[in-house]
Design an enzyme around this catalytic site. Sequence first.
Site, PDB file in Angstrom:
ATOM      1  N   HIS A   1     -29.449 -13.731  24.891  1.00  0.00           N
ATOM      2  CA  HIS A   1     -28.386 -13.653  25.899  1.00  0.00           C
ATOM      3  C   HIS A   1     -27.728 -15.000  26.195  1.00  0.00           C
ATOM      4  CE1 HIS A   1     -29.805  -9.652  26.353  1.00  0.00           C
ATOM      5  NE2 HIS A   1     -29.145  -9.409  27.472  1.00  0.00           N
TER       6      HIS A   1
ATOM      7  N   HIS B   1      -4.025   3.612  -3.115  1.00  0.00           N
ATOM      8  CA  HIS B   1      -4.189   3.128  -1.735  1.00  0.00           C
ATOM      9  C   HIS B   1      -3.485   1.784  -1.520  1.00  0.00           C
ATOM     10  CE1 HIS B   1      -6.136   1.452   1.860  1.00  0.00           C
ATOM     11  NE2 HIS B   1      -6.238   0.362   1.122  1.00  0.00           N
TER      12      HIS B   1
ATOM     13  N   HIS C   1       0.833  -1.205   0.000  1.00  0.00           N
ATOM     14  CA  HIS C   1       0.000   0.000   0.000  1.00  0.00           C
ATOM     15  C   HIS C   1       0.872   1.262   0.000  1.00  0.00           C
ATOM     16  CE1 HIS C   1      -2.367  -3.279   1.650  1.00  0.00           C
ATOM     17  NE2 HIS C   1      -3.472  -2.595   1.413  1.00  0.00           N
TER      18      HIS C   1
ATOM     19  N   GLU D   1     -17.675  -3.126  24.683  1.00  0.00           N
ATOM     20  CA  GLU D   1     -16.945  -4.405  24.770  1.00  0.00           C
ATOM     21  C   GLU D   1     -15.757  -4.461  23.822  1.00  0.00           C
ATOM     22  OE1 GLU D   1     -20.211  -4.158  24.164  1.00  0.00           O
ATOM     23  OE2 GLU D   1     -21.214  -5.053  25.904  1.00  0.00           O
TER      24      GLU D   1
HETATM   25  C1  LIG Z   1     -11.715  -4.059   9.986  1.00  0.00           C
HETATM   26  C2  LIG Z   1     -11.169  -3.908   8.614  1.00  0.00           C
HETATM   27  N1  LIG Z   1     -12.010  -3.828   7.573  1.00  0.00           N
HETATM   28  C3  LIG Z   1     -11.532  -3.722   6.313  1.00  0.00           C
HETATM   29  C4  LIG Z   1     -10.188  -3.687   6.087  1.00  0.00           C
HETATM   30  C5  LIG Z   1      -9.657  -3.610   4.669  1.00  0.00           C
HETATM   31  N2  LIG Z   1      -9.072  -2.286   4.407  1.00  0.00           N
HETATM   32  C6  LIG Z   1      -7.763  -2.065   4.527  1.00  0.00           C
HETATM   33  S1  LIG Z   1      -7.363  -0.474   4.249  1.00  0.00           S
HETATM   34  C7  LIG Z   1      -8.965  -0.065   3.956  1.00  0.00           C
HETATM   35  C8  LIG Z   1      -9.335   1.356   3.612  1.00  0.00           C
HETATM   36  C9  LIG Z   1      -8.804   2.271   4.611  1.00  0.00           C
HETATM   37  O1  LIG Z   1      -8.953   3.571   4.213  1.00  0.00           O
HETATM   38  P1  LIG Z   1      -8.071   4.690   4.901  1.00  0.00           P
HETATM   39  O2  LIG Z   1      -8.031   4.480   6.341  1.00  0.00           O
HETATM   40  O3  LIG Z   1      -8.576   5.983   4.399  1.00  0.00           O
HETATM   41  O4  LIG Z   1      -6.630   4.385   4.374  1.00  0.00           O
HETATM   42  P2  LIG Z   1      -5.864   5.125   3.187  1.00  0.00           P
HETATM   43  O5  LIG Z   1      -6.698   4.883   1.969  1.00  0.00           O
HETATM   44  O6  LIG Z   1      -5.781   6.541   3.546  1.00  0.00           O
HETATM   45  O7  LIG Z   1      -4.550   4.433   3.122  1.00  0.00           O
HETATM   46  C10 LIG Z   1      -9.778  -1.159   4.088  1.00  0.00           C
HETATM   47  C11 LIG Z   1     -11.248  -1.143   3.882  1.00  0.00           C
HETATM   48  C12 LIG Z   1      -9.338  -3.771   7.208  1.00  0.00           C
HETATM   49  N3  LIG Z   1      -8.019  -3.772   7.089  1.00  0.00           N
HETATM   50  N4  LIG Z   1      -9.840  -3.849   8.448  1.00  0.00           N
END
Ligand SMILES: Cc1ncc(C[n+]2csc(CCOP(=O)(O)OP(=O)(O)O)c2C)c(N)n1
Length: 666
Positions: free
Chosen positions: A471, A260, A29, A409
């Site tokens: 529950h 990204h 990334h 939680e």
């Molecule tokens: C809980 C979770 N859901 C989905 C993902 C997959 N994922 C990785 S990065 C991302 C997008 C994140 O966007 P942002 O925080 O804006 O990162 P940037 O594009 O700025 O690098 C997603 C959906 C993940 N790593 N964790």
Amino acid sequence: MARSTAHQQMANAIRALSIDAIEEANSGHPGLPLGMADVATVLFSEFLKYDASDPHWHDRDRFVLSGGHGSMLLYSLLYLLGYDDIKIEDLKKFRQLGSKTAGHPEYGHLKGIETTTGPLGQGVANAVGMAITEKMLSARYGSDIVNHMTYVMAGDGDLMEGISQEAITLAGHLCLNKLIMIFDDNQISIDGPISKTDSTDQTKRFEASGWEVIEIDGHNTNEIADALDRSIKSVKPSMIKCRTIIGYGSPNKQGTSSVHGSPLGSEEYLLTRDKLGINYDKFSVPSEILEEWRNIGLKGCKQRRDWEERIQKLPPEIRDKYNSQISGTLNQNVYKSLIELKHDYLTTKSHIATRKASEIALQCINENTEFLVGGSADLTGSNNTKTHNINEIVAENFSGRYIHYGIREHAMGAIMNGISLHKGFIPYGGTFLIFSDYCRPAIRLGALMEQHNIYVLTHDSIGLGEDGPTHQPIEHLSSLRAIPNVYVYRPASAVETIECWELILKNKNGPNLIALSRQNLYEFREISEQFNVNNCEKGIYLIKANSDNPDYALFASGSEVEIAIDAYNSLTESGIKAAIYSVPCLDLFNDQDNNFKSSIIKNAKQNIVIEAGISQGWEKILGDDGLFFGMSSFGASGPYKELYQHFGLTKDHIIDIIMNNREINE
Ligand SMILES: Cc1ncc(C[n+]2csc(CCOP(=O)(O)OP(=O)(O)O)c2C)c(N)n1
């Protein structure tokens, strides 16, 4: 725009290494490291307190990269700063099997990784846990010994995840002024612009939660430095909203989602280096820039040495206590007192719920050590987690050691990870077993990081009764046991509960979950036992047998053990050869050697398992012809004894089935 040319060169070294490694791996990334290199350079070169030559110095500032997908930002920094366990070869092996530079930063792979991140939002709550621990330790040992900041770099994804709301509101409520979030406000996530999915005013959101917010241009070094300076002095937790360009420097991709999470591609990679003025070879940062970074890495050396001197000057008993506290070493009195307590409970033959027995065990533990920090997600009175010898922490006073997490939680789990990662306290937190679903991602990460966390999970079956199927946990014991490194204990009586607590304190290599009953259970353990032997140690033990070659071996856990004992007694009265085992921790049993396991599993003609949950996980004991008495549907609302009848979890039903089968087979 630039503070100085030097800054640009330093930040570009991060960018260069990051895109070099991502291109080499053809995976990764680039957006985050390219976009946040300016902020990271100012933070690491001018503000962050650490010493690359002693990465575990306990009073270092903590830096959490919550958006773990941007791992190359962290790896580049650690290499540039001269951390001794990361070499250029490690960057060349980014994302390769067995490499320290895994796809997302993994705790334990490199010394400068404070926590494993990747599942978005977790790092935010980890940082809250670290900041809480800092305050608690500082309240005990003074700011000469404990006085550091916690920084968390978070992106749009982290802030969209629900866990961030839980963590942010608790941090604001506790006024964690030494917590600074650096928000990479680049307005882009994977599916495109954030405007597609979110229109939150993050400034108002954080302000409403009790944070100070500073908005800056995340590529303007003066603004970055000023914001960090102000945040450090703030009386509230701070959020620095850094407006940045994702993939900064990539002429055709910056500012778009295409940068990204995919390598730039060979052409764009060269264009990016060109645009940024990076004119050196792949993976070869010029020596003058590297030297500058390496000097920065050692800047904290003097501060660390001064701190060590202050530690040396502490009265020996305080110094020893501090060292034991940081290493999580409990004094032997804790274990001795638990054995005495067990003796008491063997003699009194109690009839109490295991959640009550757990409270009694905790009372004893908390009396003998100050190293545990308890809490509950708003179920204190039901989880029995607050013993009368500990006080709650509040914004004005962190000398207590009980955290009212509120109905949070998920954050509770991740905060407990942050507490144990920080080191200084062993955290335990309570909720109902059913709501372990709400913190499962944090439990899993605690397991991956092998953190010593304790979950007190009460109301562990249909035995909770009237609250009904919403529950009543059904699949939970099995699904939690399925997580590697997680140990699920389900004691059957007060004495077993005390024994399980002893094991939980000793098992430091992962989360320990103790599932506890709401309903009272009889004490079946005998005073004649050697009370200093922990019967639960191997996860299983024989309660009694009327033959060495039984026809039937009954296995049960928790509240079903007393049903199994009744069934065993019936079989014995009918002259049928039988044995009964209690299984307080199936995970521990599975850890035993094959000889031990076979000696138990293969001893009887038929094995019978009784547990008010699903059968998954019991296959080895059940074999091909075992009988399982448990749950295969959701529960129901009603008085618990009626529910046990309704779902066939009674001695009579079990005996009927055994006898019918016996007749058919004869
Ligand atoms: C809980 C979770 N859901 C989905 C993902 C997959 N994922 C990785 S990065 C991302 C997008 C994140 O966007 P942002 O925080 O804006 O990162 P940037 O594009 O700025 O690098 C997603 C959906 C993940 N790593 N964790």
